[in-house]
Design an enzyme around this catalytic site. Structure first.
Site, mmCIF file in Angstrom:
data_model
loop_
_atom_site.group_PDB
_atom_site.id
_atom_site.type_symbol
_atom_site.label_atom_id
_atom_site.label_comp_id
_atom_site.label_asym_id
_atom_site.label_seq_id
_atom_site.Cartn_x
_atom_site.Cartn_y
_atom_site.Cartn_z
ATOM 1 N N ALA A 135 1.809 42.903 -49.350
ATOM 2 C CA ALA A 135 0.451 42.440 -49.681
ATOM 3 C C ALA A 135 -0.550 43.588 -49.534
ATOM 4 O O ALA A 135 -0.337 44.514 -48.749
ATOM 5 C CB ALA A 135 0.078 41.285 -48.763
ATOM 6 N N GLY B 108 11.007 32.383 -44.954
ATOM 7 C CA GLY B 108 11.675 33.633 -44.593
ATOM 8 C C GLY B 108 12.753 34.002 -45.597
ATOM 9 O O GLY B 108 12.787 33.485 -46.725
ATOM 10 N N LYS C 52 -1.050 28.413 -47.799
ATOM 11 C CA LYS C 52 -0.023 29.184 -47.082
ATOM 12 C C LYS C 52 -0.614 29.815 -45.818
ATOM 13 O O LYS C 52 0.048 29.889 -44.773
ATOM 14 C CB LYS C 52 0.573 30.272 -47.998
ATOM 15 C CG LYS C 52 1.583 31.198 -47.307
ATOM 16 C CD LYS C 52 2.771 30.430 -46.763
ATOM 17 C CE LYS C 52 3.935 31.203 -46.227
ATOM 18 N NZ LYS C 52 3.789 32.309 -45.345
ATOM 19 N N HIS D 175 -0.802 27.144 -43.317
ATOM 20 C CA HIS D 175 0.575 26.913 -42.862
ATOM 21 C C HIS D 175 0.900 27.908 -41.742
ATOM 22 O O HIS D 175 1.446 27.547 -40.699
ATOM 23 C CB HIS D 175 1.560 27.082 -44.039
ATOM 24 C CG HIS D 175 2.990 27.224 -43.622
ATOM 25 N ND1 HIS D 175 3.502 28.410 -43.112
ATOM 26 C CD2 HIS D 175 4.015 26.343 -43.601
ATOM 27 C CE1 HIS D 175 4.777 28.231 -42.797
ATOM 28 N NE2 HIS D 175 5.115 26.986 -43.098
ATOM 29 N N ASN D 176 0.558 29.161 -41.974
ATOM 30 C CA ASN D 176 0.874 30.181 -40.971
ATOM 31 C C ASN D 176 0.045 30.009 -39.700
ATOM 32 O O ASN D 176 0.539 30.257 -38.606
ATOM 33 C CB ASN D 176 0.680 31.580 -41.558
ATOM 34 C CG ASN D 176 1.860 31.987 -42.425
ATOM 35 O OD1 ASN D 176 2.542 31.135 -42.989
ATOM 36 N ND2 ASN D 176 2.098 33.267 -42.559
ATOM 37 N N GLU E 79 1.758 27.491 -37.909
ATOM 38 C CA GLU E 79 3.005 28.116 -37.418
ATOM 39 C C GLU E 79 2.726 28.886 -36.113
ATOM 40 O O GLU E 79 3.481 28.776 -35.140
ATOM 41 C CB GLU E 79 3.521 29.064 -38.507
ATOM 42 C CG GLU E 79 4.711 29.928 -38.160
ATOM 43 C CD GLU E 79 5.018 30.938 -39.295
ATOM 44 O OE1 GLU E 79 5.264 30.515 -40.436
ATOM 45 O OE2 GLU E 79 4.986 32.167 -39.030
ATOM 46 N N ARG F 120 -1.468 35.869 -28.870
ATOM 47 C CA ARG F 120 -0.712 37.048 -29.349
ATOM 48 C C ARG F 120 -1.437 38.336 -28.994
ATOM 49 O O ARG F 120 -0.807 39.337 -28.650
ATOM 50 C CB ARG F 120 -0.525 36.979 -30.865
ATOM 51 C CG ARG F 120 0.512 35.982 -31.228
ATOM 52 C CD ARG F 120 1.360 36.412 -32.383
ATOM 53 N NE ARG F 120 2.068 35.240 -32.873
ATOM 54 C CZ ARG F 120 2.706 35.191 -34.023
ATOM 55 N NH1 ARG F 120 2.736 36.247 -34.811
ATOM 56 N NH2 ARG F 120 3.325 34.091 -34.395
HETATM 57 C C1 6PG Z 1 6.902 31.955 -43.589
HETATM 58 C C2 6PG Z 1 6.393 32.912 -42.553
HETATM 59 C C3 6PG Z 1 6.351 34.290 -43.130
HETATM 60 C C4 6PG Z 1 6.204 35.379 -42.100
HETATM 61 C C5 6PG Z 1 4.875 35.391 -41.415
HETATM 62 C C6 6PG Z 1 4.965 35.982 -40.052
HETATM 63 O O1 6PG Z 1 6.193 30.991 -43.821
HETATM 64 O O2 6PG Z 1 7.974 32.192 -44.117
HETATM 65 O O3 6PG Z 1 5.130 32.536 -42.136
HETATM 66 O O4 6PG Z 1 5.375 34.287 -44.101
HETATM 67 O O5 6PG Z 1 7.237 35.286 -41.194
HETATM 68 O O6 6PG Z 1 4.026 36.128 -42.199
HETATM 69 O O7 6PG Z 1 3.701 36.314 -39.701
HETATM 70 P P1 6PG Z 1 3.365 37.215 -38.466
HETATM 71 O O8 6PG Z 1 4.120 38.505 -38.653
HETATM 72 O O9 6PG Z 1 1.894 37.376 -38.526
HETATM 73 O O10 6PG Z 1 3.856 36.460 -37.277
#
Ligand code: 6PG
Length: 475
Positions: free
Chosen positions: A78, A132, A184, A187-188, A191, A289
């Site tokens: 990106a 992933g 997305k 989503h993260n 996450e 983090r």
């Molecule tokens: C996904 C993950 C993927 C990636 C993240 C990790 O949905 O498959 O979110 O996109 O593992 O970008 O993000 P960090 O490196 O910021 O933890």
């Protein structure tokens, strides 16, 4: 030669896996990589799937191999590299061709790229892909943003490669320009919160209860058969039970307690703040983090302060406490998801996207990193009430909160008394407590603002007298 249905640029791990997935599902795909040797290697290693893959040595050849209007997935790092790749590609494209950025882009860049192509006859899709490397290869969750017409062109291929939840494909068109990348990003953010909360519970089990990594793995394994059933709990069990081949110790015990981040969690928080939505659990996870990465400072501070003395649990046996931890994690998870969806609801209005909440929950049920049983319950709740102000007030989730918030309270209290950091769990608890209390404390803040800055206030009784009788020293 029969033309390809789609093209893909960037044969790194994610790009290669996505291309193999596309070919495996019976779609013809053209691929291109900056270094032609990598393209040759990729096709050579594709085995039986090579029949569906057209490896191209030049951009010209690549574009020519795809059926117009040409959808071209760009799967590279990106940032600026995407703009450069688009600039290289543009001269070869024709009307209605679609450049698709499948990386973790900032949705503001996606809007900019989409707008920049408006008068060119070309168009752009910002596509969030989660799951992933494994997901890319065997079925990711896919969040699409762009014009509806461009979506129609790519829908069959994307549907064929996406994860399925009970045969339901985990892919959808979510709205115009940056909608897919925005979803997305959230989503993260969720996450990050999910991972942080699991890590905090791990901390209580490790440092509060003195459990070994594999015993904690057993607890997570047990939880994965119940209400917390999810990919992140499943992999946490596996990770906790793995052994380091070098030392023979549990793998987690030899891994540094500092986690990096690439930016999507931070973007979620920035956008939540921009829109005035409280996403406290996600904020706590991002801050967690940051603090994790300041290891030297933490070690130095521990030398100064030491750790607080242990406070034992009263009238709370081991099994009951484990049950409390399970419920606490569920309660906190509800807060994090409620916050994430609230941010998306606000963005939907601000950016004019009409984001479909039940659909978002639906396509997160399989393929993505936060996939879980829980998301099926969220899907049902939003299907019944798509415009509800907050997930936690839906009948199903308010019941879950009532059943679990006592446990979260006990767990956060235990952690606080023992000096165990639980920033995401405690922020989730405070979120409930702030959200559900009809009479808060901002009346005092209103009065303070009026005192020092004559900012005025509203009275509960509606009387029109917006300043207080503060006397000397007031503004
Ligand atoms: C996904 C993950 C993927 C990636 C993240 C990790 O949905 O498959 O979110 O996109 O593992 O970008 O993000 P960090 O490196 O910021 O933890």
């Amino acid at each position: 030669m029969q033309k390809a249905e789609i093209g893909l640029i960037g044969l790194g791990v994610m790009g290669s896996n996505l291309a193999l997935n596309i070919a495996e599902k019976g779609n013809r795909i053209a691929v291109f990589n900056r270094t032609p040797a990598r393209t040759q290697e990729f096709v050579a290693e594709a085995g039986a799937l090579a029949g569906n893959i057209i490896g191209c040595a030049t951009v010209e050849e690549f574009v020519e191999a795809i059926r117009p209007p040409r959808p071209i997935i760009i799967m590279i790092k990106a940032g600026d590299a995407v703009d450069q790749q688009m600039d290289l590609l543009k001269p070869y494209l024709s009307a209605n061709d679609i450049m698709i950025d499948a990386g973790n882009a900032n949705f503001r860049d996606t809007i900019r790229r989409f707008d920049a192509l408006k008068d060119s006859g070309l168009t752009f899709i910002g596509m969030g892909v989660s799951g992933g490397e494994e997901g890319a290869r065997h079925g990711p969750s896919i969040m699409v943003g762009g014009t509806e017409e461009s979506w129609k062109r790519v829908e069959p291929v994307l549907t064929s490669i996406s994860a399925k939840f009970n045969d339901d494909p985990c892919v959808a068109w979510l709205g115009n320009d940056g909608a897919g990348h925005f979803v997305k990003t959230i989503h993260n953010g969720i996450e990050y919160a999910d991972m942080q909360m699991i890590a905090e519970i791990y901390g209580i089990l490790r440092d509060g209860l003195g459990m070994s990594a594999s015993a904690i793995g057993d607890v997570f394994g047990q939880w994965n058969t119940g209400r917390l059933n999810s990919y992140l709990i499943e992999i946490s069990e596996k990770v906790l039970k793995a052994t380091d081949p070098v030392t023979g110790k549990p793998m987690v015990d030899v891994i540094l307690d500092s986690a990096g981040q690439k930016g999507t969690g931070k973007w979620s928080v920035i956008e939540a703040q921009n829109m005035g939505v409280a996403a406290t659990a996600i904020e706590a996870a991002v801050a967690g983090r940051v603090l994790s990465s300041q290891r030297q400072e933490r070690l130095a501070a521990e030398k100064i302060f030491g750790l607080p003395p242990k406070v034992e649990r009263k009238n709370h046996d081991g099994m009951a406490f484990l049950a409390d931890l399970e419920s606490a994690l569920l309660a906190a998870k509800i807060a994090a998801y409620a916050q994430g969806f609230a941010v998306m609801a606000a963005a939907s209005k601000d950016f004019g996207w009409s984001l479909p909440m039940p659909t978002i929950a639906r396509i997160w049920r399989a393929g993505c990193i936060i996939r879980s049983q829980f998301l099926d319950e969220i899907t049902s709740a939003f299907t019944k009430e798509p415009d509800v102000a907050n997930l936690i007030v839906t009948p199903a989730f308010s019941k879950m909160v009532k059943d679990t918030d006592g446990a979260l309270r006990r767990v956060v209290s235990y952690a606080a008394l023992n000096g165990l950091p639980v920033p995401a769990l405690s922020s989730a608890l405070s979120y409930f407590d702030s959200y559900r209390r009809g009479r808060g404390t901002a009346n005092l803040i209103q009065a303070q603002r009026d005192f020092f800055g004559a900012h005025g206030f509203e009275r509960l009784d509606g009387v029109d007298r917006p300043h207080g009788p503060w006397g000397s020293g007031a503004a």
